[in-house]
Design an enzyme around this catalytic site. Structure first.
Site, short mmCIF file in Angstrom:
data_model
loop_
_atom_site.label_atom_id
_atom_site.label_comp_id
_atom_site.label_asym_id
_atom_site.label_seq_id
_atom_site.Cartn_x
_atom_site.Cartn_y
_atom_site.Cartn_z
N CYS A 112 31.95 88.58 49.71
CA CYS A 112 31.18 89.38 50.72
C CYS A 112 32.37 90.04 51.15
O CYS A 112 32.95 91.15 50.94
CB CYS A 112 30.61 88.38 51.43
SG CYS A 112 29.36 89.38 52.52
N HIS A 214 26.70 86.00 47.78
CA HIS A 214 27.35 84.52 48.21
C HIS A 214 26.77 83.35 47.33
O HIS A 214 26.07 82.72 47.63
CB HIS A 214 26.76 84.34 49.48
CG HIS A 214 27.16 85.08 50.88
ND1 HIS A 214 28.33 84.65 51.64
CD2 HIS A 214 26.81 86.26 51.26
CE1 HIS A 214 28.62 85.47 52.36
NE2 HIS A 214 27.99 86.62 52.35
N GLU A 216 28.38 80.60 47.13
CA GLU A 216 28.74 79.27 48.13
C GLU A 216 27.55 78.85 48.50
O GLU A 216 27.20 77.64 49.02
CB GLU A 216 29.76 79.39 48.80
CG GLU A 216 29.53 80.16 50.24
CD GLU A 216 29.33 81.50 50.29
OE1 GLU A 216 29.05 82.13 51.39
OE2 GLU A 216 29.41 82.19 49.10
#
Length: 238
Positions: A112, A214, A216
């Site tokens: 990001c 994202h 994660e």
């Protein structure tokens, strides 16, 4: 020995009410867990510009995470009316780390904001807000939809690492109002959204990988998103 992954910490005001701390340095737990899952040891790097090079002596790879907007001063622009929170010390630290890591041929992964600061570090520019982008047609800030759910598609260039993992079409979660405008030197776009924004890039020597979404936040639901972090481990182990 497990590879040590330096994760640049986010210095910021304490966001938790009731804790008697003015400022904290942190990284979201998802990055930590993902690095553990793929066989690395995460190490959070604090913002300390004078010792930036010394921190890189301790790690094998660098991870640049999400967070605040990037100062437009770094790419020669005045602030747009819709520019949001900046963190100049973090900008300076990450720019220094990118320059030093690049000189060492150290693998770098950007997520990001990490994609955006890498682009700026290599001479590129950003749309300070998506309202500057004339072809904006996709919702890139997916709140209030939970981050473990993908909300829009991307197209991926063939013969890239991302296409090896995901094929040429994939769906991702995104939380950004800034995006790449002019691509930086030595960087190659390998994924884009349906409205034409860069969603993934690599360096021309394949030592840098960055994505706008994202993983994660989604790998607990979709284990294939760990492949983004596994790339970093693989680059170190070669």
């Amino acid at each position: 020995m497990k590879p040590i992954i330096g994760i640049v910490g986010n210095p910021n005001r304490n966001p938790i009410e009731g804790l008697h701390m003015d400022e904290i340095t942190y990284t979201p737990q998802g990055y930590i867990d993902a690095i553990f899952k793929v066989g690395g040891l995460p190490l959070i790097i604090p913002t300390n510009l004078d010792d930036a090079s010394k921190y890189l002596d301790l790690v094998d790879g660098l991870l640049l995470t999400g967070g605040q907007d990037i100062s437009p001063e770094l790419y020669g622009q005045e602030p747009h009316p819709k520019l949001q929170e900046l963190n100049p010390p973090r900008d300076e630290m990450e720019m220094a780390l990118i320059k030093d890591a690049n000189s060492r041929n150290m693998p770098i992964l950007g997520i990001c904001r990490g994609l955006q600061i890498l682009n700026v570090a290599f001479g590129g520019t950003l749309y300070q807000d998506l309202s500057e982008y004339p072809d904006w047609k996709v919702r890139h800030l997916q709140d209030p939809t939970l981050p473990e759910y993908a909300t829009h598609s991307i197209s991926i260039e063939p013969n890239s690492y991302l296409s090896e993992v995901y094929g040429q079409n994939y769906r991702v979660n995104t939380y950004h109002h800034q995006a790449i405008n002019q691509l930086g030197d030595s960087l190659v776009a390998i994924a884009e959204s349906p409205d034409g924004l860069v969603e993934g890039l690599v360096s021309d020597d394949n030592r840098i990988l960055a994505v706008q979404w994202h993983p994660e936040m989604s790998f607990t639901r979709n284990q294939s998103d760990l492949a983004i972090f596994k790339w970093l481990i693989n680059k170190i182990e070669k």
